[in-house]
Motif scaffolding. Structure first.
Motif, PDB file in Angstrom:
ATOM      1  N   ALA A 171       0.839  -1.220   0.000  1.00 30.59           N
ATOM      2  CA  ALA A 171       0.000   0.000   0.000  1.00 30.59           C
ATOM      3  C   ALA A 171       0.870   1.265   0.000  1.00 30.59           C
ATOM      4  N   ASP A 172       1.972   1.235   0.785  1.00 24.18           N
ATOM      5  CA  ASP A 172       2.884   2.409   0.830  1.00 24.18           C
ATOM      6  C   ASP A 172       3.510   2.645  -0.543  1.00 24.18           C
TER       7      ASP A 172
ATOM      8  N   ILE B 262       3.767   5.679  -5.892  1.00 29.52           N
ATOM      9  CA  ILE B 262       3.595   5.663  -7.351  1.00 29.52           C
ATOM     10  C   ILE B 262       2.449   6.597  -7.765  1.00 29.52           C
ATOM     11  N   LYS B 263       1.356   6.557  -6.973  1.00 24.98           N
ATOM     12  CA  LYS B 263       0.206   7.417  -7.293  1.00 24.98           C
ATOM     13  C   LYS B 263       0.578   8.894  -7.213  1.00 24.98           C
TER      14      LYS B 263
ATOM     15  N   ASP C  16       0.566  11.602 -10.134  1.00 23.60           N
ATOM     16  CA  ASP C  16      -0.194  12.872 -10.101  1.00 23.60           C
ATOM     17  C   ASP C  16       0.719  14.075 -10.372  1.00 23.60           C
ATOM     18  N   ASN C  17       1.938  14.020  -9.849  1.00 25.71           N
ATOM     19  CA  ASN C  17       2.880  15.137 -10.040  1.00 25.71           C
ATOM     20  C   ASN C  17       3.589  15.067 -11.393  1.00 25.71           C
ATOM     21  N   LYS C  18       3.300  14.058 -12.139  1.00 24.05           N
ATOM     22  CA  LYS C  18       3.922  13.854 -13.446  1.00 24.05           C
ATOM     23  C   LYS C  18       5.434  13.739 -13.334  1.00 24.05           C
ATOM     24  N   THR C  19       5.865  13.088 -12.201  1.00 20.21           N
ATOM     25  CA  THR C  19       7.328  12.862 -12.018  1.00 20.21           C
ATOM     26  C   THR C  19       7.655  11.352 -12.059  1.00 20.21           C
TER      27      THR C  19
ATOM     28  N   SER D 114      10.233   5.614 -15.516  1.00 21.76           N
ATOM     29  CA  SER D 114      10.065   4.202 -15.923  1.00 21.76           C
ATOM     30  C   SER D 114      10.800   3.258 -14.978  1.00 21.76           C
ATOM     31  N   SER D 115      11.961   3.668 -14.513  1.00 24.83           N
ATOM     32  CA  SER D 115      12.714   2.806 -13.562  1.00 24.83           C
ATOM     33  C   SER D 115      11.964   2.664 -12.256  1.00 24.83           C
ATOM     34  N   GLN D 116      11.316   3.824 -11.839  1.00 21.99           N
ATOM     35  CA  GLN D 116      10.551   3.773 -10.586  1.00 21.99           C
ATOM     36  C   GLN D 116       9.345   2.847 -10.754  1.00 21.99           C
ATOM     37  N   LEU D 117       8.670   2.932 -11.927  1.00 25.51           N
ATOM     38  CA  LEU D 117       7.528   2.055 -12.162  1.00 25.51           C
ATOM     39  C   LEU D 117       7.954   0.589 -12.256  1.00 25.51           C
ATOM     40  N   LYS D 118       9.110   0.352 -12.886  1.00 24.78           N
ATOM     41  CA  LYS D 118       9.617  -1.028 -12.996  1.00 24.78           C
ATOM     42  C   LYS D 118       9.928  -1.628 -11.637  1.00 24.78           C
ATOM     43  N   LYS D 119      10.557  -0.822 -10.749  1.00 27.33           N
ATOM     44  CA  LYS D 119      10.875  -1.307  -9.396  1.00 27.33           C
ATOM     45  C   LYS D 119       9.594  -1.574  -8.608  1.00 27.33           C
ATOM     46  N   PHE D 120       8.578  -0.689  -8.807  1.00 30.10           N
ATOM     47  CA  PHE D 120       7.317  -0.874  -8.091  1.00 30.10           C
ATOM     48  C   PHE D 120       6.632  -2.178  -8.523  1.00 30.10           C
ATOM     49  N   LEU D 121       6.657  -2.434  -9.834  1.00 27.19           N
ATOM     50  CA  LEU D 121       6.038  -3.671 -10.313  1.00 27.19           C
ATOM     51  C   LEU D 121       6.766  -4.914  -9.772  1.00 27.19           C
ATOM     52  N   HIS D 122       8.084  -4.835  -9.727  1.00 26.59           N
ATOM     53  CA  HIS D 122       8.857  -5.981  -9.192  1.00 26.59           C
ATOM     54  C   HIS D 122       8.539  -6.215  -7.728  1.00 26.59           C
TER      55      HIS D 122
END
Length: 538
Positions: free
Chosen positions: A327-328, A333-334, A338-341, A344-352
């Protein structure tokens, strides 16, 4: 079983003894006389036939030497005057062949049948020989010590049979006369001996019928009977004295009996009241025992519930932690989106990280679900006594799984030896409770004060019976309580929380719920062995 010996009368004893003795002596005497007579006759007959053989040999010698057969036949008249002579043969040695040849024969009656020649039987007839109803003998005829022939004589012994028959008749008459005399002597002797005893018997019978023991027996004619009479008189005197004492004691006994009867009636009433109270107390004890047994069942189930709750708490806690972390990460990520920052690396790490957290949540929730399902199954089995098909190996694993929280913190090892494909048609509930109680009993009592221990459970099918052999290497059971270990309220931890109903519950489940048998064997410091057998349907 003891046999009853026959009781003989004095008359029978006297008759049997006297008649047997006299008859035996008579028969013995007659047999000796008969034997002596026969021996004497045989000696006399032997001597006579030898004498006549010598006389006849001398008479026929000239004819035999000169081979005058016809002259011998015409002039040889002596055999006719010899009593009991049946046959006579003369044999002569043939000088050419050196063999015996038949020379002359005589038979008393011409109508008699001839007998065979005896030249071949010389050796056996040189001594007089009795055969059937005749005596035969053969003697050598010599001239200057040279044997020129043999004479054979056969005399009749039929007259001996006639004499023997007469002797037998005389013997029977003598034995009969002796028998009559023996009976007469025996009767006289019996009458003389039994007369005093008859008098004593009449006196005793009269005293017994009239219960008058003041009378006395008369003096007897001979010493033995007189001694018996004196002793009977002494016995009468003692009986009379004893009866007087008994009458006095009888009156006292009646008074005592009345007093005792009154006491017994009072105590009987008191015992009836006490028995009623005891029956009421016993009924309450049975009810209390049933409640304790049910409490013991619920206590074991409560322990298992507490352990399962602790075991389930761990995977659920891990799942909550993983979900919180996810959840954290999702909030981060949300916010970046929202801040448009968002990168792709951050999204990839979140998915992993999300995949790992979801996997953690899934594994722990599945583990918790399995634990709850297993607990539910064991709980249902323990509360149910319905028959169903059971996989024994799976049943054992489920029991150990539910006891895992208690076992994980203890240094004890449990070994299970059970075929993988063993299925039975039985009641799983009682089997669960039996195994849990046995394992907990070993942990609480068997391994007390021990840093390590081992439990082995061996299961096998034997002729439509399931055999469970439970062993531990604990401290064992003391001899003082081994014989009553299955009785209710038997415990070594009285005052420390032990109810003493665990093994009693096991015994009832095996014998009543499962219809089987249980046997315990143990020695101090050598552990315990429990063998359980109950019927199954494969």
């Amino acid at each position: 079983m003891s046999t009853i010996k026959p009781i003989w009368s004095l008359r029978r004893i006297c008759l049997s003894t006297v008649i047997s003795a006299i008859t035996l002596l008579s028969l013995l005497s007659l047999s000796i006389i008969t034997q002596q007579f026969n021996n004497s006759y045989q000696l006399s007959a032997t001597s006579q036939i030898k004498h006549w053989a010598t006389v006849l040999a001398d008479e026929s010698l000239p004819y035999l030497v000169n081979s005058e057969r016809l002259a011998l036949k015409d002039n040889f008249s002596l055999p006719q005057h010899i009593p009991n002579l049946n046959y006579l043969h003369l044999y002569k040695f043939n000088s050419d062949t050196d063999k015996l040849t038949f020379f002359y024969s005589y038979k008393r009656n011409e109508q008699r049948a001839s007998i065979a020649q005896k030249s071949h039987d010389v050796k056996n007839l040189l001594t007089p020989r009795f055969k059937e109803k005749h005596l035969e003998y053969m003697q050598a005829i010599k001239v200057k010590e040279k044997i020129i022939g043999y004479i054979y004589l056969q005399s009749s012994s039929e007259y001996l049979t006639q004499i023997t028959d007469k002797l037998l008749i005389i013997s029977i008459i003598i034995v009969f006369i002796v028998f009559i005399i023996a009976i007469f002597i025996a009767l006289k002797l019996e009458r003389y001996i039994s007369a005093p005893f008859s008098s004593l018997i009449n006196t005793v019978q009269v005293a017994a019928r009239q219960k008058n023991f003041q009378q006395q027996c008369d003096t007897m004619p001979y010493r033995e009977a007189d001694i018996l009479a004196l002793n009977i008189n002494m016995l009468f005197a003692r009986i009379d004295k004893h009866i007087t004492q008994l009458n006095a004691q009888g009156q006292q006994s009646l008074e005592h009996s009345q007093a005792l009867e009154n006491k017994i009636n009072k105590r009987t009433d008191a015992l009836k009241e006490s028995n009623q109270e005891l029956l009421s107390t016993l009924e309450k004890l049975h009810q209390f025992q049933s409640q304790l047994v049910e409490s013991e069942k619920m206590a074991s189930l409560g322990d298992m519930v507490a352990g399962v709750a602790h075991e389930v708490n761990t995977p659920i806690g891990l799942g909550v932690t993983a979900s919180t972390l996810l959840a954290d990460r999702l909030d981060e990520i949300k916010q970046a989106f929202d801040n448009k920052t968002l990168k792709s690396s951050q999204l990839k790490k979140f998915l992993h990280d999300s995949c790992e957290n979801v996997a953690i949540i899934y594994r722990n929730l599945k583990r918790a679900a399995d634990l709850i399902s297993s607990f539910k199954k064991v709980a249902v089995d323990q509360s149910s006594e319905d028959l169903r098909t059971v996989d024994v190996k799976q049943l054992l694993n489920e029991v150990l799984l539910n006891l895992k929280p208690q076992l994980n913190v203890l240094p004890y090892i449990i070994d299970i030896d059970c075929p993988n494909d063993l299925t039975i048609n039985s009641k799983p509930g009682p089997i669960n409770q039996i195994l849990i109680n046995l394992i907990m009993n070993s942990i609480i009592h068997g391994f007390e004060g021990k840093d390590e221990g081992r439990i082995s459970i061996t299961v096998m099918s034997l002729s439509n019976q399931l055999n469970i052999l439970y062993k531990d290497d604990g401290i064992g059971v003391a001899e003082s309580i081994k014989h009553k270990v299955f009785e209710p309220f038997t415990t070594t931890k009285r005052g420390e929380g032990g109810s003493g109903l665990g093994m009693h519950l096991v015994y009832n489940l095996v014998t009543q719920a499962l219809g089987g048998s249980i046997v315990l064997s143990s020695e101090l410091a050598h552990g315990v062995s429990i063998e359980i057998n109950f019927p199954i349907n494969k």
